[in-house]
Every structure is written in structure tokens, then in C-alpha cells.
Design a protein around this motif. Structure first.
Motif, mmCIF file in Angstrom:
data_model
loop_
_atom_site.group_PDB
_atom_site.id
_atom_site.type_symbol
_atom_site.label_atom_id
_atom_site.label_comp_id
_atom_site.label_asym_id
_atom_site.label_seq_id
_atom_site.Cartn_x
_atom_site.Cartn_y
_atom_site.Cartn_z
ATOM 1 N N ARG A 43 -13.521 8.836 3.033
ATOM 2 C CA ARG A 43 -12.576 9.673 3.757
ATOM 3 C C ARG A 43 -12.360 9.189 5.194
ATOM 4 N N ARG A 44 -13.435 8.796 5.854
ATOM 5 C CA ARG A 44 -13.315 8.443 7.278
ATOM 6 C C ARG A 44 -12.841 7.016 7.517
ATOM 7 N N LYS A 45 -13.235 6.099 6.668
ATOM 8 C CA LYS A 45 -12.956 4.688 6.931
ATOM 9 C C LYS A 45 -11.891 4.097 6.010
ATOM 10 N N LEU A 46 -11.940 4.414 4.733
ATOM 11 C CA LEU A 46 -11.106 3.720 3.761
ATOM 12 C C LEU A 46 -9.837 4.498 3.383
ATOM 13 N N ASP A 47 -9.901 5.819 3.455
ATOM 14 C CA ASP A 47 -8.731 6.614 3.069
ATOM 15 C C ASP A 47 -8.578 7.811 4.011
ATOM 16 N N PRO A 48 -8.428 7.559 5.331
ATOM 17 C CA PRO A 48 -8.346 8.675 6.287
ATOM 18 C C PRO A 48 -7.103 9.537 6.118
ATOM 19 N N MET A 49 -6.038 8.994 5.502
ATOM 20 C CA MET A 49 -4.807 9.749 5.323
ATOM 21 C C MET A 49 -4.838 10.604 4.047
ATOM 22 N N GLY A 50 -5.915 10.500 3.288
ATOM 23 C CA GLY A 50 -6.050 11.320 2.094
ATOM 24 C C GLY A 50 -5.060 10.978 1.002
ATOM 25 N N GLU A 51 -4.794 9.688 0.816
ATOM 26 C CA GLU A 51 -3.854 9.286 -0.232
ATOM 27 C C GLU A 51 -4.396 9.604 -1.629
ATOM 28 N N PHE A 97 -26.038 30.886 -1.578
ATOM 29 C CA PHE A 97 -24.949 31.857 -1.707
ATOM 30 C C PHE A 97 -23.604 31.171 -1.950
ATOM 31 N N ASP A 98 -23.626 30.073 -2.647
ATOM 32 C CA ASP A 98 -22.402 29.305 -2.869
ATOM 33 C C ASP A 98 -22.675 28.293 -3.970
ATOM 34 N N VAL A 99 -21.633 27.615 -4.410
ATOM 35 C CA VAL A 99 -21.849 26.458 -5.274
ATOM 36 C C VAL A 99 -22.255 25.284 -4.383
ATOM 37 N N ARG A 100 -23.092 24.414 -4.901
ATOM 38 C CA ARG A 100 -23.611 23.304 -4.116
ATOM 39 C C ARG A 100 -22.516 22.271 -3.862
ATOM 40 N N ARG A 101 -22.397 21.825 -2.621
ATOM 41 C CA ARG A 101 -21.354 20.880 -2.233
ATOM 42 C C ARG A 101 -21.902 19.459 -2.160
ATOM 43 N N LEU A 102 -21.046 18.498 -2.450
ATOM 44 C CA LEU A 102 -21.433 17.091 -2.346
ATOM 45 C C LEU A 102 -21.246 16.560 -0.936
ATOM 46 N N SER A 103 -20.176 16.999 -0.276
ATOM 47 C CA SER A 103 -19.848 16.477 1.050
ATOM 48 C C SER A 103 -18.858 17.411 1.728
ATOM 49 N N PRO A 104 -18.966 17.575 3.049
ATOM 50 C CA PRO A 104 -17.944 18.346 3.775
ATOM 51 C C PRO A 104 -16.601 17.634 3.824
ATOM 52 N N MET A 105 -16.573 16.383 3.379
ATOM 53 C CA MET A 105 -15.346 15.591 3.403
ATOM 54 C C MET A 105 -14.392 15.937 2.265
ATOM 55 N N VAL A 106 -14.916 16.596 1.223
ATOM 56 C CA VAL A 106 -14.059 16.942 0.078
ATOM 57 C C VAL A 106 -14.272 18.411 -0.271
ATOM 58 N N PRO A 107 -13.249 19.090 -0.766
ATOM 59 C CA PRO A 107 -13.389 20.500 -1.106
ATOM 60 C C PRO A 107 -14.193 20.690 -2.388
ATOM 61 N N THR A 108 -14.988 21.754 -2.416
ATOM 62 C CA THR A 108 -15.744 22.137 -3.608
ATOM 63 C C THR A 108 -15.361 23.558 -3.990
ATOM 64 N N VAL A 109 -15.002 23.758 -5.243
ATOM 65 C CA VAL A 109 -14.691 25.108 -5.730
ATOM 66 C C VAL A 109 -15.457 25.340 -7.025
ATOM 67 N N GLY A 110 -15.778 26.588 -7.276
ATOM 68 C CA GLY A 110 -16.481 26.934 -8.511
ATOM 69 C C GLY A 110 -15.532 26.956 -9.692
ATOM 70 N N ILE A 111 -16.071 26.695 -10.870
ATOM 71 C CA ILE A 111 -15.270 26.740 -12.099
ATOM 72 C C ILE A 111 -16.111 27.318 -13.222
#
Length: 457
Positions: free
Chosen positions: A384-392, A407-421
Motif C-alpha cells: 500500500r505505501r510503496k508499490l500501490d499508494p494510489m490503491g489501483e 471485541f472485533d474480527v482480527r485484522r491483518l493490517s491497518p492498510m486494508v479494510p477488514t469486515v466480518g462475514i
């Protein structure tokens, strides 16, 4: 622009949405049922106390029935809180046993205000065949009628409160129930769960009973009885393609690998095509990283549920995408051969996925990256920060497991959104919800989104 306080509010509501989508208060791989229940109860109290309008609006989201019932019960305890039409819409989507259980809980809690009685009355009035409900869910119907102070006269009232008063009923299902007490042939016209009790009472052979009751079985009952019926020489196989994706996946994963053949593959594609609808083939180039590690087994009460969600998502993404590649952590190429086994090398598989240059990357995992720990988060940070900063490349993490401690679903990184399913069919709507988790839309947008969802109900 939203203030810092509004962004915190948005984050809190999304955290609650993730919990309400994934958790049912039952044991998970890494937490007990008690821990899940306590964590979920706290979240409900916190969100209702601090954001009552958004708490009520959560009924418009694709939350599971367990949390929908908790929200409705909490709303009805408070005078004038919540949209009655949205509550009625949600009740209409829930299974009858769940609704009758909710009504019994309201009675136990002494919640008997005018609005509660009106909601119970209207829900019962909207039932397609209340006499059928009275036979199949008699205790639930009686409790609801008493709690709402409803007057039920005629044959239905007699059946509920004095069934032996009449020597004959004109309502067919009630008359069948009466005759089943002394006429064996009549019980095969009853719902399976009712007929089973009569069959045991009358000493009917199990094989004979299953063969003759087969036309009355629901799809789920056919699946549940498949093995015992087969042992009795009875075929109760259902139309697998008519089943929801995760339920179909759970059934497929319960079968030996040698039995998961072309019939299952075709059923998955039919079910996925139905779920994709008009969006089929519109998502461009999609790559999915799918977790089939040991923790995807879930727990004894939610057996193989995380793996079933991943398998259902695999087939739905295949239907949604113009071009699709599914990468399992085990590196298996046949999705019908997956098993919950091994470590969780998410980082390496995310690298493999990004090398394919997708337009959309979907990760379905409980988020416990451990081979090596933290690699997935670092890969996503650098990407996200170096290779694809524009979020292509659109990246979203879908997590089927609620983490009671966080109290949440476990996230991999603050750089990508995590939602429950929970159900694969909700995937398109959850990807839409992910824009709020990513921070591109704040509280104003979230309120508008909830209002729009509620208006469309």
C-alpha cells in the motif's frame, strides 16, 4: 469533513457490525462460548447506550439472526426506540423458531408494552398458515398469543388451549393432527418434526417411517437424515443447487473427499450463479487468498464453519469475476478437496496473489497469520505505501470469526479494510461496507448508507 469524535463513532459502529455479522455467542477455535457471549453482550450495551439510532439502524445490515434478535429485544425494552417497520421487516426474514424464541424471551423479561404486543400481533397475522405453525410450533404460538393478549377463537383457539375439546376440526392440518393419534396413515401428512413423535409413540419401524414421510421433508431435513435414511434403504437426497452456498459447503465438507464429485461442483456453480445475479462477470480480474489452515476447522459447535465460508466465497467470486484465481493456503488446486489442516502462511500467498496483478484481491481468513507471524501485515503495508499508494488494486479482508478478546474480527493490517462475514451471499454488500472500514467514508456517509439500506427494506 467528519470530526475526530465522529470518526471514532464510525469506527465503533463498524466494530459492532463486524461482531453482529460473525458472532453467534458460540464457541470458536480460540475462545469459549462464555467468552463470546460476554464480549457480545458488552458490545450491544455499549453501542446501544452511546449510539442508539445507529444501533437500531444495524438491523438493515446483513447481521446474523442471533444478533438481530438481541437488537430487537433490546429496542423493545425501551419506549419509542427503533423503527417499527424495520423491526417487522427483520422479523419477517428470520426463521419462525427464532422468532418464537424471541417472543418467549420477551415474555420472560416482562417486556409487554403496547408496541411489543402490536409487533407480535402483526407478525402472527402475517403468517401464511398460522394453523400449520400451531401444529409445528405449538408452545411458541401459545406463548406469543398469551403475551400479546390476543383473542384466538374458533378451532385454532381450541387447538391451542383445549385440543381434546373437539371431536373434529374443519381446518385440514388440525384434523390431520387429531387423526394421527389413532390413525397411522394420518401422521405422514404432518411436518416431519411432529410426525416423528407420533411414529415413535406408535412404534412404527424407522425405515418405513422415513420412506413414507420423505415427501414432507424440507431440504435441510433431507440432508440431516441422508445417512440414517440410507442405512434404512431410503433415498432423501435434496436438490443441492437450491441450497445457500455456506450451507452447501458445510454439507460437502462433512462428506468424505471421495464423495465430493461432479454433483457438488455443479451444485456450487448453480447456487453461486443465483447469488451473483446480474453482477455475474462484472468484477474484472479477481484473485482470492483462501484460508484452509487448521484453525478453519472452527469448533465442535461450529464445525468447519470458517472453511465452509471460504469455500462458498470461492465459488461466488468465481461467478462474480470476469477472470478468477483462487489460492488456498494449502496450495490445493481442487476446492472440493480442501481440509482444515496445517499452518497459516498468509503472507506468502498474498505475495503470490499480488504477482498476478489482480484488479481486486479478496482475502478470506480468520486473520491468525503465523507462518511466519506478521508477514501478511508487512506485505500489505509495503504494497500500500510503496508499490500501490494510489490503491489501483482493491484489497479487502473478509473474516468469518469474531475475536472475543479484541471485541472485533482480527485484522491483518491497518492498510486494508477488514469486515466480518457469515454467509457468502453477503459478500458483495460487505465489500461495499469495507469502504467505511477503510476510512474513505466517514460517519456522515455511514449514516446515509444505513438510512438507504433501511429505506429499501
Amino acid at each position: 469533513m467528519d470530526t475526530y469524535a465522529e470518526l471514532i463513532e464510525c469506527e465503533d459502529v463498524l466494530l459492532f457490525a463486524n461482531a453482529a455479522i460473525t458472532s453467534t455467542g458460540q464457541r470458536e477455535f480460540r475462545s469459549t462460548g462464555i467468552e463470546q457471549g460476554l464480549s457480545l453482550d458488552f458490545l450491544h450495551q455499549y453501542i446501544q447506550g452511546n449510539y442508539p439510532d445507529l444501533y437500531a439502524g444495524a438491523l438493515a445490515l446483513d447481521i446474523n439472526d442471533h444478533n438481530a434478535a438481541m437488537i430487537i429485544r433490546n429496542l423493545l425494552r425501551e419506549r419509542g426506540v427503533g423503527d417499527g417497520r424495520l423491526i417487522a421487516w427483520r422479523l419477517a426474514r428470520m426463521s419462525p423458531p427464532r422468532v418464537y424464541r424471541l417472543f418467549r424471551e420477551l415474555r420472560r423479561d416482562g417486556v409487554n408494552n403496547r408496541r411489543t404486543r402490536a409487533i407480535i400481533r402483526d407478525w402472527l397475522a402475517g403468517r401464511r398458515d398460522l394453523a400449520f405453525d400451531a401444529v409445528k410450533y405449538r408452545a411458541g404460538v401459545k406463548a406469543a398469543v398469551r403475551h400479546a393478549h390476543l383473542r384466538v377463537g374458533g378451532e385454532l383457539g381450541d387447538f391451542l388451549f383445549a385440543p381434546m375439546r373437539r371431536s373434529r376440526f374443519d381446518i385440514p392440518i388440525l384434523e390431520v393432527w387429531r387423526r394421527a393419534h389413532y390413525e397411522k396413515a394420518a401422521l405422514y401428512e404432518l411436518p416431519y418434526t411432529v410426525a416423528e413423535g407420533f411414529a415413535a409413540w406408535q412404534g412404527i419401524d424407522r425405515g418405513v417411517f422415513l420412506e413414507r414421510i420423505a415427501p414432507q421433508l424440507t431440504r435441510l431435513e433431507r440432508l440431516r437424515l441422508a445417512d440414517s435414511a440410507k442405512a434404512s434403504g431410503v433415498d432423501t437426497r435434496a436438490d443441492l443447487g437450491a441450497m445457500p452456498l455456506v450451507r452447501l459447503a458445510s454439507y460437502a465438507l462433512s462428506r468424505p473427499v471421495t464423495e465430493r464429485g461432479a454433483e457438488f461442483a455443479e451444485a456450487f456453480r448453480v447456487s453461486a450463479a443465483r447469488a451473483a445475479g446480474a453482477r455475474a462477470g462484472t468484477w474484472g480480474k479477481v484473485v482470492a487468498v483462501l484460508d484452509d489452515s487448521f484453525s478453519s476447522y472452527g469448533s465442535p459447535v461450529k464445525r468447519r464453519r470458517p472453511l465452509a465460508v471460504a469455500l462458498g466465497c470461492h465459488y461466488l467470486l468465481e461467478a462474480l469475476a470476469g477472470s478468477y484465481t483462487g489460492l488456498w493456503l494449502s496450495r490445493r488446486s481442487d476446492p472440493l478437496g480442501v481440509r482444515a489442516v496445517g499452518a497459516t502462511p498468509l503472507g506468502q500467498r498474498i505475495i503470490d496473489a499480488l504477482e498476478l496483478r489482480p484488479e481486486r484481491l479478496v482475502i478470506v481468513s480468520d486473520g491468525w497469520d503465523n507462518a511466519p507471524p506478521g508477514l501478511a501485515g508487512e506485505v500489505l503495508r509495503v504494497w500500500r505505501r510503496k508499490l500501490d499508494p494510489m490503491g489501483e488494486v482493491s484489497v479487502v479482508h473478509l473474516n468469518p470469526v469474531y475475536d472475543a478478546e479484541q471485541f472485533d474480527v482480527r485484522r491483518l493490517s491497518p492498510m486494508v479494510p477488514t469486515v466480518g462475514i457469515r454467509d457468502a451471499e453477503d459478500l458483495p454488500a460487505l465489500v461495499e461496507l469495507a469502504s467505511f472500514a477503510e476510512g474513505r467514508s466517514g460517519l456522515t456517509g455511514l449514516r446515509a448508507y444505513l438510512a438507504d439500506r433501511a429505506a429499501r427494506r
